[in-house]
Design an enzyme around this catalytic site. Sequence first.
Site, PDB file in Angstrom:
ATOM      1  N   ARG A  16       0.801  -1.235   0.000  1.00  0.00           N
ATOM      2  CA  ARG A  16       0.000   0.000   0.000  1.00  0.00           C
ATOM      3  C   ARG A  16       0.830   1.280   0.000  1.00  0.00           C
ATOM      4  O   ARG A  16       0.285   2.377   0.000  1.00  0.00           O
ATOM      5  CB  ARG A  16      -0.977  -0.018   1.183  1.00  0.00           C
ATOM      6  CG  ARG A  16      -2.167  -0.916   0.906  1.00  0.00           C
ATOM      7  CD  ARG A  16      -3.053  -1.045   2.116  1.00  0.00           C
ATOM      8  NE  ARG A  16      -2.442  -1.884   3.151  1.00  0.00           N
ATOM      9  CZ  ARG A  16      -2.812  -1.882   4.424  1.00  0.00           C
ATOM     10  NH1 ARG A  16      -3.763  -1.070   4.839  1.00  0.00           N
ATOM     11  NH2 ARG A  16      -2.224  -2.687   5.287  1.00  0.00           N
ATOM     12  N   GLY A  79       3.527 -15.681   7.685  1.00  0.00           N
ATOM     13  CA  GLY A  79       2.975 -15.174   8.941  1.00  0.00           C
ATOM     14  C   GLY A  79       4.057 -14.750   9.915  1.00  0.00           C
ATOM     15  O   GLY A  79       5.242 -15.051   9.731  1.00  0.00           O
ATOM     16  N   GLY A 136      -5.166  -8.017  16.872  1.00  0.00           N
ATOM     17  CA  GLY A 136      -5.362  -9.195  17.708  1.00  0.00           C
ATOM     18  C   GLY A 136      -5.830  -8.742  19.090  1.00  0.00           C
ATOM     19  O   GLY A 136      -5.302  -7.784  19.645  1.00  0.00           O
ATOM     20  N   TYR A 363      30.290  34.966  -5.055  1.00  0.00           N
ATOM     21  CA  TYR A 363      30.640  33.557  -4.925  1.00  0.00           C
ATOM     22  C   TYR A 363      32.045  33.472  -4.353  1.00  0.00           C
ATOM     23  O   TYR A 363      32.997  33.979  -4.947  1.00  0.00           O
ATOM     24  CB  TYR A 363      30.589  32.816  -6.277  1.00  0.00           C
ATOM     25  CG  TYR A 363      31.148  31.419  -6.129  1.00  0.00           C
ATOM     26  CD1 TYR A 363      30.522  30.503  -5.288  1.00  0.00           C
ATOM     27  CD2 TYR A 363      32.323  31.033  -6.772  1.00  0.00           C
ATOM     28  CE1 TYR A 363      31.058  29.228  -5.099  1.00  0.00           C
ATOM     29  CE2 TYR A 363      32.856  29.757  -6.592  1.00  0.00           C
ATOM     30  CZ  TYR A 363      32.217  28.860  -5.748  1.00  0.00           C
ATOM     31  OH  TYR A 363      32.746  27.619  -5.550  1.00  0.00           O
ATOM     32  N   SER A 402      33.801  46.260  -5.692  1.00  0.00           N
ATOM     33  CA  SER A 402      32.673  45.529  -6.261  1.00  0.00           C
ATOM     34  C   SER A 402      32.986  44.985  -7.646  1.00  0.00           C
ATOM     35  O   SER A 402      33.831  45.520  -8.366  1.00  0.00           O
ATOM     36  CB  SER A 402      31.462  46.465  -6.373  1.00  0.00           C
ATOM     37  OG  SER A 402      31.047  46.840  -5.087  1.00  0.00           O
ATOM     38  N   ARG A 437      41.724  47.581 -15.243  1.00  0.00           N
ATOM     39  CA  ARG A 437      40.499  48.177 -15.764  1.00  0.00           C
ATOM     40  C   ARG A 437      40.936  49.023 -16.954  1.00  0.00           C
ATOM     41  O   ARG A 437      41.934  49.741 -16.852  1.00  0.00           O
ATOM     42  CB  ARG A 437      39.976  49.096 -14.669  1.00  0.00           C
ATOM     43  CG  ARG A 437      38.507  49.354 -14.667  1.00  0.00           C
ATOM     44  CD  ARG A 437      38.247  50.539 -13.776  1.00  0.00           C
ATOM     45  NE  ARG A 437      37.948  50.204 -12.391  1.00  0.00           N
ATOM     46  CZ  ARG A 437      37.977  51.105 -11.398  1.00  0.00           C
ATOM     47  NH1 ARG A 437      38.338  52.354 -11.626  1.00  0.00           N
ATOM     48  NH2 ARG A 437      37.678  50.741 -10.187  1.00  0.00           N
TER      49      ARG A 437
HETATM   50  C1  UD1 Z   1      -0.204  -8.617  13.786  1.00  0.00           C
HETATM   51  C2  UD1 Z   1      -0.589  -9.455  14.988  1.00  0.00           C
HETATM   52  C3  UD1 Z   1      -1.759  -8.796  15.689  1.00  0.00           C
HETATM   53  C4  UD1 Z   1      -1.417  -7.382  16.073  1.00  0.00           C
HETATM   54  C5  UD1 Z   1      -0.955  -6.592  14.858  1.00  0.00           C
HETATM   55  C6  UD1 Z   1      -0.424  -5.260  15.275  1.00  0.00           C
HETATM   56  C7  UD1 Z   1      -0.030 -11.738  14.434  1.00  0.00           C
HETATM   57  C8  UD1 Z   1      -0.549 -13.052  13.979  1.00  0.00           C
HETATM   58  N1  UD1 Z   1      -0.927 -10.762  14.541  1.00  0.00           N
HETATM   59  O1  UD1 Z   1      -1.296  -8.661  12.894  1.00  0.00           O
HETATM   60  O2  UD1 Z   1      -2.123  -9.538  16.843  1.00  0.00           O
HETATM   61  O3  UD1 Z   1      -2.547  -6.756  16.651  1.00  0.00           O
HETATM   62  O4  UD1 Z   1       0.112  -7.286  14.178  1.00  0.00           O
HETATM   63  O5  UD1 Z   1      -0.142  -4.507  14.124  1.00  0.00           O
HETATM   64  O6  UD1 Z   1       1.144 -11.617  14.724  1.00  0.00           O
HETATM   65  N2  UD1 Z   1       5.654  -9.818   8.843  1.00  0.00           N
HETATM   66  C9  UD1 Z   1       6.740 -10.484   8.320  1.00  0.00           C
HETATM   67  N3  UD1 Z   1       6.571 -11.691   7.745  1.00  0.00           N
HETATM   68  C10 UD1 Z   1       5.349 -12.290   7.660  1.00  0.00           C
HETATM   69  C11 UD1 Z   1       4.234 -11.599   8.172  1.00  0.00           C
HETATM   70  C12 UD1 Z   1       4.426 -10.363   8.766  1.00  0.00           C
HETATM   71  O7  UD1 Z   1       7.861  -9.977   8.387  1.00  0.00           O
HETATM   72  O8  UD1 Z   1       5.268 -13.396   7.120  1.00  0.00           O
HETATM   73  C13 UD1 Z   1       5.843  -8.515   9.469  1.00  0.00           C
HETATM   74  C14 UD1 Z   1       5.186  -7.417   8.635  1.00  0.00           C
HETATM   75  O9  UD1 Z   1       6.133  -6.811   7.788  1.00  0.00           O
HETATM   76  C15 UD1 Z   1       4.719  -6.437   9.698  1.00  0.00           C
HETATM   77  C16 UD1 Z   1       4.478  -7.286  10.919  1.00  0.00           C
HETATM   78  O10 UD1 Z   1       5.174  -8.500  10.703  1.00  0.00           O
HETATM   79  O11 UD1 Z   1       5.726  -5.521  10.010  1.00  0.00           O
HETATM   80  C17 UD1 Z   1       3.032  -7.535  11.221  1.00  0.00           C
HETATM   81  O12 UD1 Z   1       2.474  -8.221  10.131  1.00  0.00           O
HETATM   82  P1  UD1 Z   1       0.999  -7.992   9.666  1.00  0.00           P
HETATM   83  O13 UD1 Z   1       0.708  -8.906   8.557  1.00  0.00           O
HETATM   84  O14 UD1 Z   1       0.739  -6.561   9.476  1.00  0.00           O
HETATM   85  O15 UD1 Z   1       0.219  -8.517  10.974  1.00  0.00           O
HETATM   86  P2  UD1 Z   1      -1.246  -8.207  11.346  1.00  0.00           P
HETATM   87  O16 UD1 Z   1      -2.132  -9.106  10.594  1.00  0.00           O
HETATM   88  O17 UD1 Z   1      -1.525  -6.775  11.297  1.00  0.00           O
END
Ligand code: UD1
Length: 454
Positions: A16, A79, A136, A363, A402, A437
Amino acid sequence: MSPLNVIILAAGKGTRMYSNKPKVLHALAGKPLVQHVLDCALTLQPEQICMVYGHGGEAVPQALQQYGAKFVMQEPQLGTGHAVQQAMPLLQDESRTLILYGDVPLIQHSTLHQMQQAGEGLVLLTVNLDNPSGYGRIVRNIEGDVQCIVEQKDAVPEQLAIKEVNTGIMLVPTARLREWLGKLSNNNAQGEYYLTDIVAMAVQQGVAVHTVQPSQGWEVEGINNKMQLATLERVWQKEVAARLMAQGVTLFDPARVDVRGELVCGRDVEIDVGCIFEGKVTLGDGVKVSAYSIIRNATIAQGTQIAPYTHIDNSEVGADCHIGPYARLRPGTKLHDHAHVGNFVEIKNSEIGQGSKANHLSYIGDSTVGSRVNIGAGTITCNYDGANKFRTIIEDDAFIGSDTQLVAPVTIGKGATIGAGSTITKDTPAGELTLSRSKQLTIAGWQRPIKGKK
Ligand code: UD1
Ligand code: CA
C-alpha cells in the site's frame, strides 16, 4: 539479567505504499523507519539484532550494513510466527528475545525498558483502543490473567468487543520461543503461522504472561501507507517541538518546524516558521533562525542571527555573525565570529575571518579570507579552470571593490585594496591599490546604430 536478543520483522511487502522502495526504508523525520527501530534497539545494548527482510528487499541489508545487525530473508512469508522462526538459528537459548517491527518506528526506550523490568516469562506490549478493529485481541480470564491472543479474523463476537489489543511487540525467553514456534500450526482463518499463538502455549505451561502499556499511543503505531506515514511524521514533529519548547526554545509556531535529525539548542534560541533542521545541528545561546531557513549538519555559535531563506550545509558559524537573507553556506564553510554574509552570497569550502563581510551577490569558493576583510558586491572567486580547483587567499584588512573577479590561485596581500571592476590574475601587494580596468573614454559625437532599410 539474561542477555537480550532482538528480532526486527521487516519482511512485509508494503504494497500500500505503491513504491519501488521497501516500506521500512521510507523516511520519517529524515531517517528510514527501520533505522528508528534499530537505533532504539541499540539503546538496550542487545547481544545481537536480527532483521527478517523479504524477497526483493535487498536494499534493506544494503542500507543498514553499518549497524552490525544480522539479516535473514523470509521467503515465502507465511505469517509473523514463520518470520520469527527464520531468525531462530541465530539466537541464544539463554537469552530473552525482543520482537520489534520495522514499520513501527517510534517505539521508545522507556517502554522497552519497562518490558524488561516486567518480570520473567512472556511480556506483551498491549494498548487499549476505542476502535480495536484489525488487531489481535488480548483475551483475559475473570481474574484478569491473559489467556491468549485471538486475531480479528478468528474472533467470536464477544472477543471482537475487547478493546485491549496486541501491538505485536513482545519479549520472550528464547528457549521457550524456540519450543513454541516449533508447535505452531496454520490452522486458522488466514492460513498463517501466528506468532500470537505462543501466548496460549505459555499459559498452558504455566509460564507467567505480563503486559505492559506504552507511555504514548504513537509509539506502537505502524505504517502501511503514505497517509499514515505523514500522520506519524506530524505526531513526531509535534513531540520534538514540545521537547524543544520544554527546554526553553522559542518556536514561533510549533506546527511549522521540522527536525530531521538532532537539534541541540542553547538558551534563548528563537526559531521562526518553516525552518528545517537536518542531521546534527547545534544552535548556541541567543541564536535566531528566521523563516524558511534550512540548516544541515552545522554548528552556529551564540548570538548569530540568521535572516530568512538562508541555507547552511555542513558548515561552522562563529558567534555574533549575521547571515542572510538568501545566503547559502555550502559544505566546508567556516565563518569566524562577527562575520557578515548577506543576500545572494554563496560560500563553499572557505574560511571567512573575524569581522569580515561579504554582503551582496558573491561567490566565494576554496578561499581563505582573513579578518576585517570587506568583499564588495558581485565579487567572484574564479576557483575552477574546468578541470582543477585552486585557492584564493585574501589577507587581513583587504578591501575588494565591487564586481571583481579573483582568478585563483591568487593572493591578495594584507590591507590591499582592489579597485572595483577588476579581474585579478596575479598576486597583489599588501597595502597597495591594485586595479585592472581599461581607461574610461568618451567618443565624441558617437551615434547609436539604426536599423537598415530592407
Ligand atoms: C499482527 C498481529 C496482531 C497485532 C498486529 C499489530 C499476528 C498473527 N498478529 O497482525 O495480533 O494486533 O500485528 O499490528 O502476529 N511480517 C513479516 N513476515 C510475515 C508476516 C508479517 O515480516 O510473514 C511482518 C510485517 O512486515 C509487519 C508485521 O510482521 O511488520 C506484522 O504483520 P501484519 O501482517 O501486518 O500482521 P497483522 O495481521 O496486522
Ligand atoms: Ca499490521
